[in-house]
Design an enzyme around this catalytic site. Structure first.
Site, short mmCIF file in Angstrom:
data_model
loop_
_atom_site.label_atom_id
_atom_site.label_comp_id
_atom_site.label_asym_id
_atom_site.label_seq_id
_atom_site.Cartn_x
_atom_site.Cartn_y
_atom_site.Cartn_z
N ASP A 1 36.64 33.82 43.57
CA ASP A 1 38.02 33.42 44.59
C ASP A 1 38.99 33.66 43.39
OD1 ASP A 1 39.94 32.97 46.07
OD2 ASP A 1 39.22 30.96 46.64
N ALA A 2 39.66 34.86 43.28
CA ALA A 2 40.66 35.04 42.20
C ALA A 2 41.77 35.62 42.85
CB ALA A 2 40.03 36.35 41.38
N LYS A 3 41.88 36.21 43.78
CA LYS A 3 43.04 36.55 44.61
C LYS A 3 43.88 37.52 43.78
CE LYS A 3 43.43 32.42 47.73
NZ LYS A 3 42.15 31.61 46.94
N ARG A 4 43.25 38.52 43.22
CA ARG A 4 43.75 39.61 42.32
C ARG A 4 44.70 40.61 43.14
NH1 ARG A 4 43.53 36.45 37.84
NH2 ARG A 4 41.37 36.49 36.77
N THR B 1 37.99 37.98 45.96
CA THR B 1 39.06 37.98 46.99
C THR B 1 40.37 38.61 46.10
OG1 THR B 1 39.88 35.79 46.16
CG2 THR B 1 38.55 35.69 47.97
#
Length: 272
Positions: free
Chosen positions: A93-96, A120
């Site tokens: 879960d990094a939402k890059r 993510t």
């Protein structure tokens, strides 16, 4: 085996749509881990061992590790899951959200350094920000769509050609970006009506669904709104409610976590 194939097998093998989030907050660790150099790894390993047969995926949140300069422990955790529980997908879960060479490096970080099965990503910069992840044909890109936070409505409900922006994102991913069957979407459990609308748009594509547990999303509404015809299609995430479950008499923290994970998994299954 691809991310989607591994996820599909995990749904069946563990009879579970539960994704266990790994958000290690050292201020909430049990006393026996105080001052232990590898406390983050030790805590997460205990949570993984306690819940592995109840989960369809594990989701470490990179910020909890990076803030404490504990990326080495995150690497060790990902390696431990891949070695000990190879059938369970790891979602970073990094939402890059970046483009070009920078996005390529973020993809290498997720898929080489951490060996995650999926990551993510943020679609705000368009397909350019997603494409580098899709070069890894056996991995997954999980795209933010309708997030569980109230502030998401500031942007996600803006009109985009007669439809809310989050529905436009869902259509883009389902109809144009998911050419190799690698994509999934993030849609929050806190908005079951929107969850149902996204499911209608995307068909069988998997959904990562945060927002139950500590965020208060309703399990019955979530499952009925987001499940596929086969009763799967979701990774319903719970993090803090499991990790920091309060032990009852004679329980330790691992047993408490397992109890809540099992209760959550079974509650989800009631509505499949």
């Amino acid at each position: 085996m691809t991310f989607i194939e591994k996820l599909t097998e995990a749904w069946a093998k563990n009879n579970s749509l539960l994704c266990v989030g790994l958000d290690p907050d050292i201020s909430r660790f049990p006393p026996e881990l105080t001052n232990q150099p590898d406390a983050i790894f030790a805590f997460c390993k205990t949570m993984i061992d306690a819940t592995a047969d109840l989960a369809c995926s594990f989701k470490p949140q990179i910020a909890y590790f990076a803030a404490l300069r504990a990326e080495d422990q995150l690497e060790a955790i990902c390696r431990y899951i891949k070695t000990t529980y190879p059938a369970i997908p790891v979602i970073l879960d990094a939402k890059r959200g970046d483009i070009g060479a920078t996005a390529e490096q973020y993809a290498r970080e997720a898929f080489e350094r951490y060996d995650a099965d999926a990551v993510t990503v943020n679609p705000y910069m368009g397909f350019d920000s997603i494409a580098p992840y899709l070069e890894w044909k056996d991995r997954g890109a999980i795209v933010l769509c309708r997030t569980s936070n109230a502030g998401g409505s500031d942007l996600q409900f803006l009109d985009a050609g007669g439809k809310p922006l989050y529905q436009h994102v869902a259509q883009l991913v389902a109809n144009k970006w998911n050419t190799n069957g690698q994509c999934a979407l993030v849609v929050g459990a806190t908005f079951p009506n929107e969850l149902a609308q996204v499911r209608q748009i995307i068909g069988e594509m998997p959904l990562l669904v945060p927002g139950i547990g500590a965020q208060g999303g309703d399990i019955a509404a979530t499952v009925s709104s987001g499940k596929t015809l086969s009763g799967t299609g979701m990774m319903i995430n719970s993090s803090r409610a499991i990790l920091y479950a309060k032990p009852v008499i004679s329980e330790d923290y691992a047993q408490a976590a397992r109890r809540i994970a099992q209760e959550t998994r079974d509650a989800i299954n009631q509505y499949r």
